[in-house]
Enzyme design. Structure first.
Site, PDB file in Angstrom:
ATOM      1  N   GLY A   1       2.994 -16.366   0.886  1.00  0.00           N
ATOM      2  CA  GLY A   1       2.250 -15.336   0.152  1.00  0.00           C
ATOM      3  C   GLY A   1       1.588 -15.871  -1.106  1.00  0.00           C
ATOM      4  N   ARG A   2       2.334 -16.616  -1.903  1.00  0.00           N
ATOM      5  CA  ARG A   2       1.785 -17.092  -3.188  1.00  0.00           C
ATOM      6  C   ARG A   2       0.821 -18.254  -3.024  1.00  0.00           C
ATOM      7  NH1 ARG A   2       7.082 -17.403  -2.486  1.00  0.00           N
ATOM      8  NH2 ARG A   2       8.145 -19.411  -2.385  1.00  0.00           N
TER       9      ARG A   2
ATOM     10  N   HIS B   1      -1.600 -14.847 -32.537  1.00  0.00           N
ATOM     11  CA  HIS B   1      -1.255 -13.786 -33.487  1.00  0.00           C
ATOM     12  C   HIS B   1      -0.110 -12.940 -32.957  1.00  0.00           C
ATOM     13  CE1 HIS B   1      -4.712 -14.714 -35.994  1.00  0.00           C
ATOM     14  NE2 HIS B   1      -5.318 -15.007 -34.849  1.00  0.00           N
TER      15      HIS B   1
ATOM     16  N   LYS C   1       0.889  -9.907   4.193  1.00  0.00           N
ATOM     17  CA  LYS C   1       1.251 -10.857   5.247  1.00  0.00           C
ATOM     18  C   LYS C   1       2.242 -10.213   6.221  1.00  0.00           C
ATOM     19  CE  LYS C   1       3.636 -15.218   5.890  1.00  0.00           C
ATOM     20  NZ  LYS C   1       4.320 -16.343   5.264  1.00  0.00           N
TER      21      LYS C   1
ATOM     22  N   GLU D   1       5.684  -1.249  -1.436  1.00  0.00           N
ATOM     23  CA  GLU D   1       4.657  -0.823  -2.397  1.00  0.00           C
ATOM     24  C   GLU D   1       3.293  -0.738  -1.713  1.00  0.00           C
ATOM     25  OE1 GLU D   1       6.787  -3.244  -2.724  1.00  0.00           O
ATOM     26  OE2 GLU D   1       7.769  -3.210  -4.685  1.00  0.00           O
TER      27      GLU D   1
ATOM     28  N   GLU E   1       8.639 -18.119  -8.198  1.00  0.00           N
ATOM     29  CA  GLU E   1       9.116 -17.736  -6.866  1.00  0.00           C
ATOM     30  C   GLU E   1       9.355 -18.988  -6.016  1.00  0.00           C
ATOM     31  OE1 GLU E   1       8.235 -13.597  -4.735  1.00  0.00           O
ATOM     32  OE2 GLU E   1       6.726 -15.067  -4.179  1.00  0.00           O
TER      33      GLU E   1
ATOM     34  N   LYS F   1      15.158  -5.461  -2.633  1.00  0.00           N
ATOM     35  CA  LYS F   1      14.527  -4.546  -1.668  1.00  0.00           C
ATOM     36  C   LYS F   1      15.588  -3.733  -0.939  1.00  0.00           C
ATOM     37  CE  LYS F   1      10.644  -7.628  -0.628  1.00  0.00           C
ATOM     38  NZ  LYS F   1      10.005  -8.449   0.383  1.00  0.00           N
TER      39      LYS F   1
HETATM   40  O1  F6P Z   1       8.704  -9.864  -2.147  1.00  0.00           O
HETATM   41  C1  F6P Z   1       8.094 -11.037  -2.547  1.00  0.00           C
HETATM   42  C2  F6P Z   1       6.946 -11.258  -1.673  1.00  0.00           C
HETATM   43  O2  F6P Z   1       7.458 -11.555  -0.419  1.00  0.00           O
HETATM   44  C3  F6P Z   1       6.011 -12.365  -2.128  1.00  0.00           C
HETATM   45  O3  F6P Z   1       6.442 -13.611  -1.767  1.00  0.00           O
HETATM   46  C4  F6P Z   1       4.750 -11.942  -1.478  1.00  0.00           C
HETATM   47  O4  F6P Z   1       3.647 -12.591  -2.043  1.00  0.00           O
HETATM   48  C5  F6P Z   1       4.770 -10.465  -1.729  1.00  0.00           C
HETATM   49  O5  F6P Z   1       6.117 -10.109  -1.585  1.00  0.00           O
HETATM   50  C6  F6P Z   1       3.902  -9.632  -0.818  1.00  0.00           C
HETATM   51  O6  F6P Z   1       4.246  -9.801   0.504  1.00  0.00           O
HETATM   52  P1  F6P Z   1       3.324  -9.275   1.681  1.00  0.00           P
HETATM   53  O7  F6P Z   1       2.017 -10.011   1.611  1.00  0.00           O
HETATM   54  O8  F6P Z   1       4.078  -9.568   2.941  1.00  0.00           O
HETATM   55  O9  F6P Z   1       3.111  -7.813   1.480  1.00  0.00           O
END
Ligand code: F6P
Length: 554
Positions: free
Chosen positions: A273-274, A390, A212, A218, A359, A518
């Site tokens: 995002g979620r 288990h 987003k 990452e 979150e 971050k």
């Molecule tokens: O760092 C948390 C977060 O902002 C989540 O809320 C989100 O889903 C994820 O990182 C990925 O964010 P993006 O889609 O902006 O890469």
């Protein structure tokens, strides 16, 4: 100012006080007795909607508990919060934004005006764009740099840009389209990248950079690694657009990465995002199972949206689930909640719900910045049954904590093997039964005596065999997993989380806590890669940096 921007303190409401008193009275409540005394309990504490059946009769509740919890919801003005959510009011107060994931599943022809603009035509324009791409890939018309059709799609994304799409595309495997395999690359771990790239051919692979913000470390690092790998395998810069597309609300950053404008699928700042799997972030789902199944998924979620908006609270599935969570978290001191799917295809649901819930509701202040005066979101954990039985169910049965659990199980398996599904279903039901019934001291002693043990042995072993029971659970039953039922299931939990946030008065749609890590990550990285001490490093962090640097020196 809207009421949700200055929420009432839920603990000051009359219903909260009444629930506190009622909790005292429920100290001696026994689920065993409740079922013995009321042959209608199952009927009275269960409901169905949108292809889902919820049995919540194995909870520490009676009629009065439900009435009081519903009163709490009303006094907290939950109804207005739900209206505000769907109407596109800025329920994400700290970021001054609406949270309109529900708009993404509204049918064509609906109108929803936000800031003077009807957003629905744009939502459906993007769905059409997705349909076109999915069609071209499935029909072999989208070709790689040496004119071969795409066989593998890699979603590069993390958090909400990973967990939702992964859950759904893997849960809908029985609906998978032939010829296209979906993979996920999330972590900034070379081993993950290495393991995946070793299985791919650059000329037939399409990477979707799913972010987003298009600033997530990452994801950007993995996208750059994928580009270098693609070039090293024989791809060229000129043909990059055949292998890299993006889903983002940051169009400039995606273009700066080298994406062609027509290969960028937009999303909007009003989708969290979620909550984004319903947007173009769901592209890997559509590529895995086809666009018509993706639309079925949206339709299932939309059906749940309508149920959530219209059903009376007593028969409203997300409201009931949310209220039960509040009952245990705030009145029984439950610190965590287990999600236990008894289905291989739903194996990733715990991870998705972990992000969704933790979150969203892992907050300590209310919308107006004042501290919450009761516990908010619980720890969400769990995993597939029977494996968990288990491993960690021991703690559910005999540990010192009360941990409410949701069992999720389909009635029909896609892959019947002998009588496995009967056993799987039996295990699911018997776990919730064991949690509820437990084993009394008398029963434990009688069992040991029946085995012919001496009285000394009976007394020595009996305390270990006692299982307290009276441990609450919900059971969610569905027919086979289908796109529509899965859509309803995921939306059910989204709304459950919202119900709780609205009652606690917190903002479910921001995540400021994630930002500090971050920021500090950048400092530590600087410390690892330069000869200067890391900015603002404490003794422990600096010591660990030195340890790393010592190993990598020279
Ligand atoms: O760092 C948390 C977060 O902002 C989540 O809320 C989100 O889903 C994820 O990182 C990925 O964010 P993006 O889609 O902006 O890469």
């Amino acid at each position: 100012m809207a009421y949700y921007q200055h929420p009432v303190d839920v603990t000051s409401l009359p219903a909260w006080q009444a629930l506190s008193q009622h909790r005292e009275a429920m100290q001696t409540f026994s689920l065993r007795n409740a079922f013995q005394q009321n042959s209608q309990r199952f009927q009275q504490f269960s409901l169905s909607c949108c292809g889902l059946f919820l049995d919540y009769s194995k909870n520490l509740v009676d009629q009065e508990t439900r009435d009081l919890l519903v009163r709490l919801a009303r006094e907290s003005r939950l109804e207005q919060s739900i209206q505000a959510l769907f109407a596109g009011e800025p329920v994400n107060g700290s970021e001054q934004r609406p949270a309109l994931h529900t708009a993404l599943r509204r049918p064509m022809g609906d109108a929803l005006v936000v800031d003077g603009e009807n957003i629905m035509p744009e939502v459906h324009r993007v769905l059409n764009k997705m349909t076109e791409l999915v069609g071209r890939i499935h029909n072999g018309l989208w070709r790689g740099y040496n004119e071969q059709p795409i066989t593998d799609v890699v979603n590069i994304g993390i958090g909400g840009s990973f967990l939702g799409p992964q859950l759904v595309s893997e849960a809908l495997l029985p609906f998978a389209q032939k010829g296209v395999r979906c993979h996920y690359l999330a972590n900034i771990d070379g081993s993950e990248f290495h393991a995946l790239s070793a299985r791919l051919r650059a000329e037939t692979t399409l990477f979707i950079v799913s972010s987003k913000s298009f600033t997530t470390l990452e994801t950007l690092k993995n996208a750059m690694a994928a580009r270098s790998w693609y070039l090293a395998q024989g791809g060229s810069e000129a043909e990059l657009h055949r292998h890299f597309i993006a889903v983002t609300s940051n169009l400039e950053a995606a273009e700066a990465f080298g994406m062609h404008a027509e290969n960028i699928f937009p999303m909007w700042d009003w989708v969290g995002g979620r909550y984004s799997l319903w947007s173009a972030i769901g592209l890997p789902i559509a590529l895995a199972v086809g666009m018509s199944n993706f639309k079925e998924l949206l339709a299932g979620a939309h059906a749940m949206d309508e149920h959530f908006q219209s059903a009376p609270f007593e028969q409203n599935m997300p409201v009931i689930l949310g209220l039960l969570g509040i009952w245990y978290g705030n009145f029984w001191d439950a610190q965590s909640h287990a999600i236990l799917p008894y289905d291989h295809y739903l194996r990733n649901i715990t991870k998705h719900l972990q992000q969704l819930d933790m979150e969203s509701n892992g907050k300590s202040v209310r919308q107006d910045g004042s501290p919450v005066s009761c516990d908010s979101g619980p720890v969400i954990w769990g995993g597939v049954g029977c494996n968990g039985q288990h491993a960690y169910h021991q703690l559910l049965h005999q540990g010192t904590q009360l941990i409410p659990a949701d069992f999720i199980v389909p009635v029909v398996s896609y892959n019947p093997v002998a009588d496995h599904h009967q056993w799987l279903y039996a295990n699911c039901l018997s776990q919730s039964q064991a949690l509820m019934l437990g084993k009394s001291r008398e029963e434990a002693e009688a069992e040991l005596r029946a085995k012919g043990m001496s009285e000394d042995e009976v007394q020595r072993l009996a305390p270990h065999k006692v299982i307290p029971g009276n441990r609450p659970s919900n059971t969610l039953v569905l027919d086979r997993i289908s796109p529509r039922r899965l859509g309803a299931l995921v939306a059910l939990y989204e709304h459950k989380v919202f119900v709780q946030s609205a009652i606690w008065g917190i903002n479910a749609f921001d995540q400021w806590g994630v930002e500090l890590g971050k920021e500090l990550g950048r400092n530590v990285y600087q410390g690892l890669t330069s000869f200067e001490p890391a900015p603002a490093a404490d003794g422990s962090t600096q010591g660990l940096i030195d340890f790393f640097r010592g190993r990598h020196r020279g």
